[in-house]
Scaffold this active site. Structure first.
Site, PDB file in Angstrom:
ATOM      1  N   GLY A   1      39.655  40.914  50.500  1.00 31.08           N
ATOM      2  CA  GLY A   1      39.609  42.268  51.046  1.00 31.08           C
ATOM      3  C   GLY A   1      39.035  42.273  52.454  1.00 31.08           C
ATOM      4  O   GLY A   1      39.497  43.023  53.328  1.00 31.08           O
ATOM      5  N   THR A   2      38.048  41.432  52.687  1.00 31.93           N
ATOM      6  CA  THR A   2      37.422  41.376  54.017  1.00 31.93           C
ATOM      7  C   THR A   2      38.453  40.978  55.071  1.00 31.93           C
ATOM      8  O   THR A   2      38.527  41.575  56.146  1.00 31.93           O
ATOM      9  CB  THR A   2      36.243  40.365  53.998  1.00 31.93           C
ATOM     10  OG1 THR A   2      35.310  40.811  53.006  1.00 31.93           O
ATOM     11  CG2 THR A   2      35.568  40.266  55.341  1.00 31.93           C
TER      12      THR A   2
ATOM     13  N   ASN B   1      32.425  51.872  47.315  1.00 28.50           N
ATOM     14  CA  ASN B   1      32.011  50.844  46.347  1.00 28.50           C
ATOM     15  C   ASN B   1      30.666  51.148  45.687  1.00 28.50           C
ATOM     16  O   ASN B   1      30.422  50.756  44.561  1.00 28.50           O
ATOM     17  CB  ASN B   1      31.970  49.463  47.018  1.00 28.50           C
ATOM     18  CG  ASN B   1      31.324  49.488  48.378  1.00 28.50           C
ATOM     19  OD1 ASN B   1      31.732  50.249  49.260  1.00 28.50           O
ATOM     20  ND2 ASN B   1      30.307  48.680  48.572  1.00 28.50           N
TER      21      ASN B   1
ATOM     22  N   GLN C   1      38.373  49.262  46.276  1.00 27.22           N
ATOM     23  CA  GLN C   1      37.805  49.768  45.024  1.00 27.22           C
ATOM     24  C   GLN C   1      38.757  50.730  44.307  1.00 27.22           C
ATOM     25  O   GLN C   1      38.555  51.029  43.127  1.00 27.22           O
ATOM     26  CB  GLN C   1      36.474  50.489  45.284  1.00 27.22           C
ATOM     27  CG  GLN C   1      35.367  49.562  45.751  1.00 27.22           C
ATOM     28  CD  GLN C   1      34.897  48.583  44.671  1.00 27.22           C
ATOM     29  OE1 GLN C   1      35.179  48.745  43.483  1.00 27.22           O
ATOM     30  NE2 GLN C   1      34.187  47.546  45.076  1.00 27.22           N
TER      31      GLN C   1
ATOM     32  N   GLY D   1      41.893  40.995  45.172  1.00 27.37           N
ATOM     33  CA  GLY D   1      42.198  40.591  43.801  1.00 27.37           C
ATOM     34  C   GLY D   1      41.035  40.693  42.829  1.00 27.37           C
ATOM     35  O   GLY D   1      41.190  41.151  41.703  1.00 27.37           O
ATOM     36  N   HIS D   2      39.831  40.286  43.286  1.00 22.94           N
ATOM     37  CA  HIS D   2      38.754  40.131  42.296  1.00 22.94           C
ATOM     38  C   HIS D   2      38.149  41.449  41.834  1.00 22.94           C
ATOM     39  O   HIS D   2      37.272  41.448  40.978  1.00 22.94           O
ATOM     40  CB  HIS D   2      37.686  39.151  42.792  1.00 22.94           C
ATOM     41  CG  HIS D   2      36.783  39.637  43.877  1.00 22.94           C
ATOM     42  ND1 HIS D   2      35.452  39.914  43.657  1.00 22.94           N
ATOM     43  CD2 HIS D   2      37.003  39.884  45.190  1.00 22.94           C
ATOM     44  CE1 HIS D   2      34.894  40.285  44.797  1.00 22.94           C
ATOM     45  NE2 HIS D   2      35.804  40.273  45.733  1.00 22.94           N
TER      46      HIS D   2
ATOM     47  N   THR E   1      49.314  27.976  54.789  1.00 21.71           N
ATOM     48  CA  THR E   1      50.108  27.742  53.573  1.00 21.71           C
ATOM     49  C   THR E   1      49.604  28.653  52.460  1.00 21.71           C
ATOM     50  O   THR E   1      48.399  28.778  52.244  1.00 21.71           O
ATOM     51  CB  THR E   1      50.010  26.257  53.155  1.00 21.71           C
ATOM     52  OG1 THR E   1      50.454  25.480  54.268  1.00 21.71           O
ATOM     53  CG2 THR E   1      50.868  25.955  51.943  1.00 21.71           C
TER      54      THR E   1
ATOM     55  N   CYS F   1      17.751  43.452  49.972  1.00 21.35           N
ATOM     56  CA  CYS F   1      16.483  42.854  50.372  1.00 21.35           C
ATOM     57  C   CYS F   1      16.645  42.274  51.769  1.00 21.35           C
ATOM     58  O   CYS F   1      17.267  41.244  51.950  1.00 21.35           O
ATOM     59  CB  CYS F   1      16.098  41.761  49.388  1.00 21.35           C
ATOM     60  SG  CYS F   1      14.391  41.287  49.548  1.00 21.35           S
TER      61      CYS F   1
HETATM   62  N1  PLP Z   1      35.841  46.761  50.783  1.00 19.90           N
HETATM   63  C1  PLP Z   1      35.176  47.264  49.727  1.00 19.90           C
HETATM   64  C2  PLP Z   1      35.137  48.737  49.530  1.00 19.90           C
HETATM   65  C3  PLP Z   1      34.536  46.416  48.833  1.00 19.90           C
HETATM   66  O1  PLP Z   1      33.876  46.919  47.789  1.00 19.90           O
HETATM   67  C4  PLP Z   1      34.606  45.019  49.059  1.00 19.90           C
HETATM   68  C5  PLP Z   1      33.887  44.081  48.169  1.00 19.90           C
HETATM   69  O2  PLP Z   1      32.872  44.421  47.582  1.00 19.90           O
HETATM   70  C6  PLP Z   1      35.329  44.544  50.164  1.00 19.90           C
HETATM   71  C7  PLP Z   1      35.926  45.448  51.006  1.00 19.90           C
HETATM   72  C8  PLP Z   1      35.448  43.084  50.444  1.00 19.90           C
HETATM   73  O3  PLP Z   1      36.344  42.471  49.549  1.00 19.90           O
HETATM   74  P1  PLP Z   1      36.304  40.869  49.331  1.00 19.90           P
HETATM   75  O4  PLP Z   1      35.100  40.593  48.502  1.00 19.90           O
HETATM   76  O5  PLP Z   1      37.579  40.550  48.624  1.00 19.90           O
HETATM   77  O6  PLP Z   1      36.231  40.255  50.668  1.00 19.90           O
END
Ligand code: PLP
Length: 385
Positions: free
Chosen positions: A71-72, A150, A178, A199-200, A236, A324
């Site tokens: 996602g990042t 999130n 999310q 995905g996760h 790849t 923290c």
């Molecule tokens: N965006 C949101 C709203 C998230 O909650 C997260 C992960 O917690 C991310 C982006 C980042 O996703 P990833 O962990 O797949 O990089």
């Protein structure tokens, strides 16, 4: 000891169906999808099938989906890629409650001379559309607003936001990491240009994501050096994980509506139970516009970390709204943006459910939590009752 996992907004368990779908791609089907020989061809077919399944989850055309590592990466690519493709100074509009994967690239682009507006939210975590409209008046904009938060689970009205952005001639990105797999998403019905998913968060493994790029939207590649993903993302392809993401999206299409109704009932029962059995409790985020799986609750006068520690001792996994940082427990930027009072923000806990949670999980938490809270309150330096 019983184990109860209620931290599904952090990550989810890989579904057994997903793992099963992935395994052949570590053993028999290990070719490179770009190869011209049958080792490649056999595998390429499955990458394209996965692309169709991801597209189906969000009502997109498969050609509009590219696979990323997470996602990042999708957020970074959408924001940096769209701003760099514009080739001129852009007004970047986002919100103060975004994930760092959105906030950090926006702030980096500000340092490079673009103009950044971070919109405020109200006490319920809602956006004021009038503020967005005002910011859109500043000039050609890239807008990045998350579909669902999130930490609090608060849902933003993305279709309405996208309409405003497009009417002003801007480019619209949403971080749906999310939301995907929890809420219906249909790209045919809203003018969103770019959408990130991971995905996760939906029972595929960590390390795979996707970016939706509406046909005609200009995005510069972040990763150069390969022709993969129609030249939009070099490298790849991670075939087993792509296949896993496809299968996870397929399961979400089949199960989402029924599962999320069940999950919302579990979440609501936990919320009711906490409100009935614990005093000085505050629910964070607008309960009327919230992800069905998320409950963010503050227990005033105690530290979230202590609650987590005691929960963890009983086999219950959740997360806190504090990070923290350099020895001091700073409340999260999201809770601060909502204006949650310091004493409550410190004691905030996020419970997030998935399809694998049961009624017995809720019973167990309601069995353990009230005693933990009253024990911690009794030794709280802030309150002696
Ligand atoms: N965006 C949101 C709203 C998230 O909650 C997260 C992960 O917690 C991310 C982006 C980042 O996703 P990833 O962990 O797949 O990089």
């Amino acid at each position: 000891m019983r184990q109860v996992y209620l931290d599904n907004n952090a990550t989810t368990q890989v579904a057994p169906e997903v793992l099963e779908a992935m395994l052949p791609f570590f053993t028999e089907l290990w070719g490179n999808p770009s190869s011209m020989h049958p080792f490649g061809g056999q595998v390429r077919k499955h990458v394209e099938l996965a692309r169709q399944k991801v597209a189906a989850l969000i009502g997109a055309d498969p050609s509009e989906i590219i696979f990323t590592s997470c996602g990042t990466e999708s957020d970074n690519m959408a924001i940096r890629g769209a701003v760099e493709a514009a080739g001129e100074r852009v007004i970047i509009i986002t919100t103060r409650v975004e994930h760092p994967a959105v906030l950090e690239p926006c702030r980096m682009l500000k340092e490079r001379g673009h103009h950044l507006v971070e919109l405020d939210v109200d006490g319920g975590g809602r956006l004021k559309l009038a503020d967005l409209e005002q910011a859109l008046g500043l000039g050609q904009a890239l807008v990045s607003v998350m579909w669902a938060n999130n930490e609090t689970g608060v849902i933003f009205p993305i279709p309405a936001i996208a309409e405003l952005v497009k009417a002003a001639g801007g480019v619209m990105h949403t971080d749906a990491v999310q939301a995907a797999g929890k809420l219906p998403i249909d790209m045919r019905r809203m003018p969103v240009d770019l959408l990130s998913l991971s995905g996760h968060k939906l029972h595929a493994p960590k390390g795979i994501g996707a970016l939706y790029i509406r046909k005609g939207t200009r995005v510069r590649s972040l990763l150069l050096g390969g022709h993969q993903e129609s030249g939009r993302r070099g490298g790849t392809e991670n075939v087993p994980y792509i296949v896993g993401l496809g299968r996870a999206c397929e399961l979400a299409v089949q199960k989402q509506a029924e599962e999320m109704t069940r999950v919302a009932a579990l979440r609501d029962r936990l919320q009711r139970g906490i409100l009935e059995s614990c005093s000085d409790v505050l629910i964070n985020g607008d309960p009327a516009q919230r992800l069905p799986n998320t409950l963010n609750v503050s227990f005033r006068y105690i530290e979230g970390e202590s609650i987590l520690y005691h929960l963890s001792d009983c086999g219950i996994a959740a997360s806190s709204g504090s990070a923290c940082a350099s020895g001091s427990l700073e409340p999260s930027h999201v809770l601060r943006a909502l204006g949650v009072p310091f004493i409550a923000a410190h004691g905030s806990i996020r419970f997030s459910f998935s399809r694998y949670n049961t009624d017995a999980d809720v019973d167990y938490v309601l069995d353990q939590l009230p005693e933990i809270i009253s024990k911690l309150r009794a030794i709280s330096p802030f309150k002696s009752t």
